[in-house]
Design a protein around this motif. Structure first.
Motif, PDB file in Angstrom:
ATOM      1  N   GLU B  37      41.061  48.113  36.214  1.00  0.00           N
ATOM      2  CA  GLU B  37      41.998  47.237  35.525  1.00  0.00           C
ATOM      3  C   GLU B  37      42.800  46.416  36.534  1.00  0.00           C
ATOM      4  O   GLU B  37      42.768  46.693  37.733  1.00  0.00           O
ATOM      5  CB  GLU B  37      42.973  48.078  34.684  1.00  0.00           C
ATOM      6  CG  GLU B  37      42.335  48.828  33.547  1.00  0.00           C
ATOM      7  CD  GLU B  37      43.271  49.912  33.027  1.00  0.00           C
ATOM      8  OE1 GLU B  37      44.004  49.638  32.083  1.00  0.00           O
ATOM      9  OE2 GLU B  37      43.262  51.023  33.580  1.00  0.00           O
ATOM     10  N   SER B  38      43.609  45.467  36.038  1.00  0.00           N
ATOM     11  CA  SER B  38      44.533  44.743  36.920  1.00  0.00           C
ATOM     12  C   SER B  38      45.439  45.749  37.599  1.00  0.00           C
ATOM     13  O   SER B  38      45.899  46.692  36.964  1.00  0.00           O
ATOM     14  CB  SER B  38      45.420  43.792  36.115  1.00  0.00           C
ATOM     15  OG  SER B  38      44.686  43.085  35.191  1.00  0.00           O
ATOM     16  N   HIS B 209      36.558  43.044  36.087  1.00  0.00           N
ATOM     17  CA  HIS B 209      37.153  44.047  35.207  1.00  0.00           C
ATOM     18  C   HIS B 209      36.227  44.280  34.021  1.00  0.00           C
ATOM     19  O   HIS B 209      36.524  45.075  33.142  1.00  0.00           O
ATOM     20  CB  HIS B 209      38.517  43.568  34.716  1.00  0.00           C
ATOM     21  CG  HIS B 209      38.401  42.398  33.795  1.00  0.00           C
ATOM     22  ND1 HIS B 209      38.253  41.112  34.245  1.00  0.00           N
ATOM     23  CD2 HIS B 209      38.350  42.337  32.452  1.00  0.00           C
ATOM     24  CE1 HIS B 209      38.134  40.311  33.213  1.00  0.00           C
ATOM     25  NE2 HIS B 209      38.181  41.009  32.115  1.00  0.00           N
ATOM     26  N   MET B 211      33.019  45.599  32.317  1.00  0.00           N
ATOM     27  CA  MET B 211      31.919  46.562  32.425  1.00  0.00           C
ATOM     28  C   MET B 211      30.603  45.959  31.931  1.00  0.00           C
ATOM     29  O   MET B 211      29.528  46.417  32.314  1.00  0.00           O
ATOM     30  CB  MET B 211      32.256  47.825  31.642  1.00  0.00           C
ATOM     31  CG  MET B 211      33.208  48.750  32.384  1.00  0.00           C
ATOM     32  SD  MET B 211      32.520  49.233  33.976  1.00  0.00           S
ATOM     33  CE  MET B 211      32.824  50.961  34.016  1.00  0.00           C
ATOM     34  N   LEU B 250      36.977  53.487  30.482  1.00  0.00           N
ATOM     35  CA  LEU B 250      36.716  52.051  30.689  1.00  0.00           C
ATOM     36  C   LEU B 250      35.485  51.603  29.900  1.00  0.00           C
ATOM     37  O   LEU B 250      35.478  50.533  29.298  1.00  0.00           O
ATOM     38  CB  LEU B 250      36.464  51.768  32.169  1.00  0.00           C
ATOM     39  CG  LEU B 250      37.605  51.315  33.061  1.00  0.00           C
ATOM     40  CD1 LEU B 250      37.027  50.933  34.426  1.00  0.00           C
ATOM     41  CD2 LEU B 250      38.374  50.145  32.480  1.00  0.00           C
ATOM     42  N   CYS B 253      36.042  51.128  26.228  1.00  0.00           N
ATOM     43  CA  CYS B 253      36.893  49.997  25.832  1.00  0.00           C
ATOM     44  C   CYS B 253      36.087  48.792  25.358  1.00  0.00           C
ATOM     45  O   CYS B 253      36.644  47.862  24.792  1.00  0.00           O
ATOM     46  CB  CYS B 253      37.765  49.546  26.997  1.00  0.00           C
ATOM     47  SG  CYS B 253      39.084  50.693  27.352  1.00  0.00           S
ATOM     48  N   GLY B 266      40.767  52.253  23.483  1.00  0.00           N
ATOM     49  CA  GLY B 266      41.531  51.804  24.644  1.00  0.00           C
ATOM     50  C   GLY B 266      42.001  52.984  25.467  1.00  0.00           C
ATOM     51  O   GLY B 266      41.684  54.135  25.177  1.00  0.00           O
ATOM     52  N   ILE B 267      42.760  52.680  26.517  1.00  0.00           N
ATOM     53  CA  ILE B 267      43.325  53.731  27.359  1.00  0.00           C
ATOM     54  C   ILE B 267      44.825  53.676  27.153  1.00  0.00           C
ATOM     55  O   ILE B 267      45.421  52.615  27.308  1.00  0.00           O
ATOM     56  CB  ILE B 267      42.977  53.490  28.848  1.00  0.00           C
ATOM     57  CG1 ILE B 267      41.470  53.242  29.003  1.00  0.00           C
ATOM     58  CG2 ILE B 267      43.416  54.678  29.695  1.00  0.00           C
ATOM     59  CD1 ILE B 267      41.057  52.879  30.424  1.00  0.00           C
ATOM     60  N   PRO B 268      45.446  54.771  26.776  1.00  0.00           N
ATOM     61  CA  PRO B 268      46.892  54.727  26.521  1.00  0.00           C
ATOM     62  C   PRO B 268      47.661  54.341  27.780  1.00  0.00           C
ATOM     63  O   PRO B 268      47.212  54.614  28.892  1.00  0.00           O
ATOM     64  CB  PRO B 268      47.222  56.165  26.080  1.00  0.00           C
ATOM     65  CG  PRO B 268      46.084  56.997  26.546  1.00  0.00           C
ATOM     66  CD  PRO B 268      44.883  56.101  26.569  1.00  0.00           C
ATOM     67  N   GLY B 269      48.817  53.714  27.601  1.00  0.00           N
ATOM     68  CA  GLY B 269      49.654  53.343  28.734  1.00  0.00           C
ATOM     69  C   GLY B 269      49.067  52.211  29.545  1.00  0.00           C
ATOM     70  O   GLY B 269      48.196  51.496  29.072  1.00  0.00           O
ATOM     71  N   SER B 270      49.543  52.060  30.779  1.00  0.00           N
ATOM     72  CA  SER B 270      48.985  51.026  31.634  1.00  0.00           C
ATOM     73  C   SER B 270      48.989  51.500  33.087  1.00  0.00           C
ATOM     74  O   SER B 270      49.565  52.541  33.414  1.00  0.00           O
ATOM     75  CB  SER B 270      49.785  49.728  31.481  1.00  0.00           C
ATOM     76  OG  SER B 270      51.159  49.996  31.596  1.00  0.00           O
ATOM     77  N   ARG B 286      47.601  59.274  32.019  1.00  0.00           N
ATOM     78  CA  ARG B 286      46.854  58.579  30.963  1.00  0.00           C
ATOM     79  C   ARG B 286      45.591  59.344  30.571  1.00  0.00           C
ATOM     80  O   ARG B 286      44.825  58.868  29.722  1.00  0.00           O
ATOM     81  CB  ARG B 286      46.451  57.183  31.446  1.00  0.00           C
ATOM     82  CG  ARG B 286      47.618  56.298  31.844  1.00  0.00           C
ATOM     83  CD  ARG B 286      47.139  54.990  32.437  1.00  0.00           C
ATOM     84  NE  ARG B 286      46.641  54.054  31.418  1.00  0.00           N
ATOM     85  CZ  ARG B 286      45.972  52.940  31.706  1.00  0.00           C
ATOM     86  NH1 ARG B 286      45.689  52.637  32.955  1.00  0.00           N
ATOM     87  NH2 ARG B 286      45.580  52.155  30.736  1.00  0.00           N
TER      88      ARG B 286
END
Lengths: 324, 323
Positions: B37-38, B209, B211, B250, B253, B266-270, B286
């Motif tokens: 991710e970023s 980013h 996949m 990932l 997603c 998705g993946i919780p949080g960041s 996460r």
């Protein structure tokens, strides 16, 4: 009581032209951003609009919520012609029609706290809230988009991209609308956050019985999220897929699908045949706008614009040589 | 010996350590994907390999970067300058940051081969136009005389790729080369990059980013999370049996055909910011499978019998369970 019509929104022969000059003294030219779009948006469903730069999808979104006035045609919302409403009447109707933008950062005043931003729609609509009511509203809206109450005092720059987009969605939900126009709401987010936002939109739709118009450049995402898919190319609808997995019949839709990579190395796409660029929306060629990039194009395609024709299943395609 | 081998690389920017012990290798004719991710450190990795870290006030704190037998972490800048653009080329996400807006695009490609290969003006022009044709730019001889603003985003990116190829490099690092492009144009550019690697035998590091792009184009994959390698493996294996929970998340997603509604999570949080990296495994807050050791101990990057390299306390047990 009569049953409500199946379609919440009916779009008829909608067109939008932008006039400009090339340079200060240059000749006038006009850009047909949207041409002759006719489309019904069924209640309680997700209608997807997919296409690339310049296909007119964002202009269509703005026409549907009357942020732009059409050059031709009209938009009927629940039996009301939006073009006939005064600004005052339109503002009132905006409680039922809301839009979520790609970049929530530019949609929120940077000096507002999250609580201010969430209460702004009530100011705009002239709804007075007591301090207690305002606090309750902020609590309710934050909970609705699964954000913690502690964010109420934060400023937009303190939030992550995903949190900001949740605020954008919460604002749109302030008056419990029927209809949300989502203009690329996840395009500037990481895939992990995009998936979170899509999951949230799915849950909200089920909880609140919403109808969505979902604008995107990502056919893979649209095929997952939408019940029906409208494909646009250079201002026109070229295909309507009645179900997300319906087999594309327009060569452009096929090209879009071939350009969408699955996260699976055993299903690599053969992309060696893809060529050409999207033409400028100024000075569109006569005939089918996709003809220059199409492997099946012939003289007919270059001379005449193919009209959208639907089969009994509602699968519509605008092509002289549709794929079988 | 791989063409480029990065080992145990850590960098320091004003006292913070945004990259911590990363490693990977790429050989000629091979495409290595770096994903995350970023904020995972993908672009910093590219910058470090290009020797451009001093530009942002950073330095290599530990580890080694070996390129064709030369150690780059200690290479003096004048020597690095002979390498950069000549043997290692860089393609950025936004072609406008690489193109001079007031210079004709052809001349910009010429510059590279004149500087690095010592070609004269005529030879450079012929080479540039041939490259542009190879990259399927329509009417290359005409476009050669155009300015960047006269070209579409896809054409500009082809010009940037032509500049990268002009000195016949051995390694190309492409940082999100298709992210700003329309999907049909993205597909064409990905196809071009794959062909270049196959035809010319260059090594390509593809930073992305997405996949989907990784699955389409790469041979090997390194998954970065918060400045560390989470997992590294061949592309077939990593998609068939991802070992790290972050890799698994990932992949989940991206919507794929046949996915049931409501299954995209998705993946919780960041991703945490560099200043707030958690102790232990940086992914543990996460992670849906984090256990007692995850918050306390950094999981080492381990070689599993399958050939995967995974930094997860539970990777080994999962490998056994999967076998």
């Amino acid at each position: 009581m009569p049953e409500p019509a199946r379609d919440l929104v009916r779009i008829r022969a909608l067109g939008k032209r932008f006039d400009s000059r090339k340079g200060l003294f240059g000749k006038r030219r006009s850009l047909k951003a949207v041409s002759d779009v006719t489309l019904d948006i069924p209640r309680g469903k997700v209608t997807g609009v997919v296409g690339e730069s310049g296909c007119g999808k964002s202009t269509l979104a703005r026409l549907v919520v009357r942020l732009l006035r059409p050059s031709d045609g009209n938009v009927m919302f629940d039996g009301v012609d939006l073009g006939r409403l005064s600004n005052r009447e339109m503002r009132r109707l905006r409680r039922r029609i809301q839009m979520v933008f790609q970049d929530p950062y530019s949609a929120i005043d940077p000096r507002y706290t999250v609580a201010d931003a969430l209460l702004e729609p009530f100011q705009v609509q002239g709804t007075r809230l007591s301090a207690q009511q305002a606090r309750d509203k902020v609590t309710e809206l934050l909970a609705m988009v699964r954000l913690g109450q502690e964010l109420a005092r934060s400023y937009p720059h303190q939030l992550s991209g995903g949190q900001r987009q949740r605020i954008g969605i919460a604002r749109a939900l302030a008056f419990k609308p029927d209809f949300l126009v989502l203009d690329e709401p996840t395009a500037s987010l990481d895939v992990s956050i995009q998936a979170q936002i899509i999951a949230l939109l799915e849950q909200l739709k089920a909880e609140l019985g919403l109808t969505y118009l979902f604008i995107s450049h990502d056919l893979g995402l649209v095929r997952y999220f939408c019940d029906r898919i409208v494909v646009m190319y250079l201002g026109r609808v070229v295909e309507v897929l009645p179900a997300p997995r319906a087999k594309p019949r327009h060569p452009y839709t096929r090209t879009l699908l071939d350009s969408t990579f699955a996260p699976d190395p055993t299903q690599r796409r053969d992309i060696s045949r893809l060529t050409g660029e999207i033409a400028s929306a100024y000075d569109l060629p006569a005939g089918c706008a996709f003809a220059a990039r199409c492997a099946f194009a012939d003289e007919t395609c270059r001379a005449r614009v193919p009209l959208l024709a639907a089969d009994p299943d509602g699968h519509a395609v605008a092509c002289f040589h549709p794929l079988t | 010996m791989a063409l480029l081998a990065v080992r145990d690389l850590s960098i320091d920017i004003a006292g913070i350590k945004p990259l911590d012990g990363i490693g990977f290798a790429v050989d000629k004719g091979e495409i290595l994907g770096i994903v995350g991710e970023s904020g995972s450190g993908k672009s910093l990795t590219a910058l470090t390999v290009m020797g451009l870290l001093p530009l942002i006030g950073g330095r290599v704190a530990r580890g080694s970067i070996r390129f064709d037998g030369t150690e780059l972490t200690t290479l003096p800048e004048p020597d690095f300058r002979r390498l950069r653009g000549r043997r290692i080329a860089f393609i950025t996400q936004n072609p406008m940051t690489s193109l001079d807006p007031v210079m004709r695009v052809g001349a910009q490609i010429d510059q590279v081969s004149r500087l690095h290969l010592g070609l004269d003006a005529k030879a450079a022009q012929a080479r540039s136009i041939a490259l542009m044709e190879r990259l399927r730019l329509p009417s290359a001889a005409t476009v050669y005389h155009h300015y960047p603003h006269q070209l579409s985003g896809g054409m500009k990116q082809r010009i940037v790729i032509a500049m990268a190829l002009a000195a016949d490099p051995d390694l190309i690092i492409a940082d999100e080369p298709t992210t700003a492009l329309d999907v049909t144009i993205q597909a064409q550019i990905v196809q071009l990059l794959v062909e270049l690697v196959r035809d010319r035998g260059v090594a390509l590091i593809l930073i992305t980013h997405d996949m989907g792009v990784v699955a389409q184009a790469c041979d090997r994959v390194v998954v970065l999370y918060a400045g560390r390698v989470a997992e590294s493996h061949g592309v077939q294996a990593i998609f068939a049996a991802p070992r790290h929970p972050y890799t698994q998340a990932l992949i989940r997603c991206i919507p794929r055909d046949g996915m049931a509604p409501g299954s995209l999570a998705g993946i919780p949080g960041s991703v945490p910011s560099v200043a707030n990296y958690p102790a232990g495994c940086r992914f543990h807050p996460r992670c849906d499978r984090a256990g007692a050791p995850c918050a306390a101990t950094v999981p080492p990057l381990e070689h599993l019998p399958s050939g995967a390299e995974v930094a997860c306390h539970f990777a080994e047990t999962r490998e056994v369970a999967n076998a």
